[in-house]
Design a protein around this motif. Structure first.
Motif, short mmCIF file in Angstrom:
data_model
loop_
_atom_site.label_atom_id
_atom_site.label_comp_id
_atom_site.label_asym_id
_atom_site.label_seq_id
_atom_site.Cartn_x
_atom_site.Cartn_y
_atom_site.Cartn_z
N VAL A 169 46.01 -8.12 160.46
CA VAL A 169 47.08 -7.14 160.24
C VAL A 169 47.01 -6.05 161.31
N LYS A 170 45.80 -5.64 161.71
CA LYS A 170 45.65 -4.63 162.77
C LYS A 170 46.22 -5.17 164.08
N VAL A 171 45.95 -6.42 164.37
CA VAL A 171 46.48 -7.04 165.60
C VAL A 171 48.01 -7.06 165.55
N LEU A 172 48.55 -7.42 164.41
CA LEU A 172 50.01 -7.47 164.28
C LEU A 172 50.62 -6.07 164.39
N LYS A 173 49.93 -5.05 163.88
CA LYS A 173 50.43 -3.68 164.02
C LYS A 173 50.42 -3.27 165.49
N VAL A 207 57.15 -12.16 161.59
CA VAL A 207 55.69 -12.29 161.62
C VAL A 207 55.32 -13.70 162.10
N GLN A 208 55.98 -14.71 161.56
CA GLN A 208 55.70 -16.09 161.96
C GLN A 208 55.99 -16.29 163.45
N ARG A 209 57.10 -15.72 163.93
CA ARG A 209 57.47 -15.85 165.33
C ARG A 209 56.42 -15.20 166.23
N TRP A 210 55.92 -14.01 165.86
CA TRP A 210 54.88 -13.34 166.65
C TRP A 210 53.62 -14.19 166.71
N VAL A 211 53.23 -14.75 165.59
CA VAL A 211 52.01 -15.57 165.55
C VAL A 211 52.17 -16.78 166.48
N LYS A 212 53.30 -17.39 166.45
CA LYS A 212 53.52 -18.59 167.27
C LYS A 212 53.66 -18.25 168.74
N VAL A 225 52.35 -9.21 154.49
CA VAL A 225 52.17 -8.60 155.81
C VAL A 225 53.51 -8.10 156.33
N ALA A 226 54.56 -8.90 156.12
CA ALA A 226 55.89 -8.52 156.60
C ALA A 226 56.35 -7.23 155.93
N SER A 227 56.13 -7.10 154.63
CA SER A 227 56.55 -5.88 153.93
C SER A 227 55.71 -4.68 154.38
N GLU A 228 54.42 -4.89 154.69
CA GLU A 228 53.58 -3.80 155.18
C GLU A 228 54.03 -3.32 156.56
N LEU A 229 54.47 -4.27 157.39
CA LEU A 229 54.93 -3.92 158.74
C LEU A 229 56.39 -3.49 158.76
N GLY A 230 57.12 -3.80 157.71
CA GLY A 230 58.54 -3.45 157.67
C GLY A 230 59.41 -4.38 158.48
N VAL A 231 58.99 -5.64 158.61
CA VAL A 231 59.75 -6.67 159.32
C VAL A 231 59.91 -7.87 158.40
N MET A 283 45.97 -11.98 152.61
CA MET A 283 47.37 -11.62 152.48
C MET A 283 48.23 -12.78 152.98
N ASN A 284 49.36 -12.95 152.34
CA ASN A 284 50.27 -13.97 152.81
C ASN A 284 51.31 -13.35 153.75
N THR A 285 52.18 -14.17 154.28
CA THR A 285 53.14 -13.72 155.28
C THR A 285 54.08 -12.66 154.73
N ASN A 286 54.57 -12.85 153.52
CA ASN A 286 55.51 -11.89 152.94
C ASN A 286 54.86 -10.52 152.73
#
Length: 184
Positions: free
Chosen positions: A43-47, A17-22, A6-12, A1-4
C-alpha cells in the motif's frame, strides 16, 4: 487487503489499482482465485505511485522504490510456461467449440428454413393436384349429365309406325337360295 479495500484507501477505482500493478510490474500477491492481496508495504508503494502521478509524472517515468522490486517469493501462485501454454490451448479449444456451436445453430436454422419451404412446396403440389382432380370430376359429371339428358330424350321419342311395320314385314332371304340365285 484486497483490491477494493486498497482502492478505497487510495481514493481510486479497483481497475486503476490493477492497472498500476500490471503496468509498473509491482509486486502483489495473488490468492488461489487470482485476486490481488496487498500488504501494508504494498500500500505504501501504491501511495508513492499515486503521489508521483498526481505530480504529473508519466506512468513510464514513475520510480518504484527498489526495496519493493527486490522482494522474492511474493506471488503465492506462480505460473510457469507450461500452465500458460495449457491455458492458451484451452482457450483455443473453447473458441473452436464456440465457433462449432455457432455453426451448428446456423445449420439448424437453415435446416428449419428448408423444412418449412419443403412443406410449403408439398402443400402447393397437393393443392394443385386436388384442383386438377376437381376439374376432372366436374368434367366427368358434366358428360354424365349430358348423356343422361340424351338418354331421356331418346327414350321419350316414339318409334314411328312405318318404321316398326317395315321391320316386321321384312323377310330374310334364305342364305342357301341366295347362293344359287344366279342359276335360275
Amino acid at each position: 487487503m484486497n483490491t477494493n479495500m486498497v482502492a478505497s484507501e487510495l481514493g481510486v477505482s479497483a481497475k486503476t489499482v490493477q492497472r498500476w500493478v500490471k503496468q509498473l510490474n509491482l509486486p502483489a500477491e495473488r490468492n488461489e482465485l487470482g485476486h490481488y492481496s496487498f500488504t501494508a508495504e504494498d500500500v505504501k508503494v501504491l501511495k508513492s505511485v499515486q503521489k508521483q502521478i498526481s505530480e504529473g509524472t508519466a506512468i513510464q517515468d514513475i520510480h518504484v522504490p527498489p526495496s519493493a522490486k527486490k522482494r522474492t517469493g511474493f506471488l503465492v501462485q506462480k505460473t510457469n510456461g507450461n500452465t500458460e501454454r495449457r491455458m492458451e490451448q484451452l482457450e483455443q479449444k473453447l473458441d473452436t467449440l464456440l465457433q462449432q456451436k455457432q455453426d451448428e445453430n446456423e445449420l439448424l436454422a437453415r435446416i428449419g428454413e428448408l423444412e418449412r419451404q419443403l412443406k410449403h412446396k408439398a402443400d402447393e403440389g397437393v393443392s394443385y393436384q386436388l384442383l386438377q382432380h376437381r376439374r376432372e370430376i366436374d368434367d366427368i359429371l358434366a358428360d354424365l349429365q349430358l348423356l343422361t339428358t340424351q338418354m331421356k330424350e331418346f327414350t321419350a321419342q316414339a318409334i314411328p309406325e312405318t318404321a316398326a311395320a317395315s321391320e316386321k314385314t321384312k323377310t330374310r332371304k334364305k342364305p342357301l337360295m341366295s347362293l344359287f340365285k344366279f342359276q335360275t
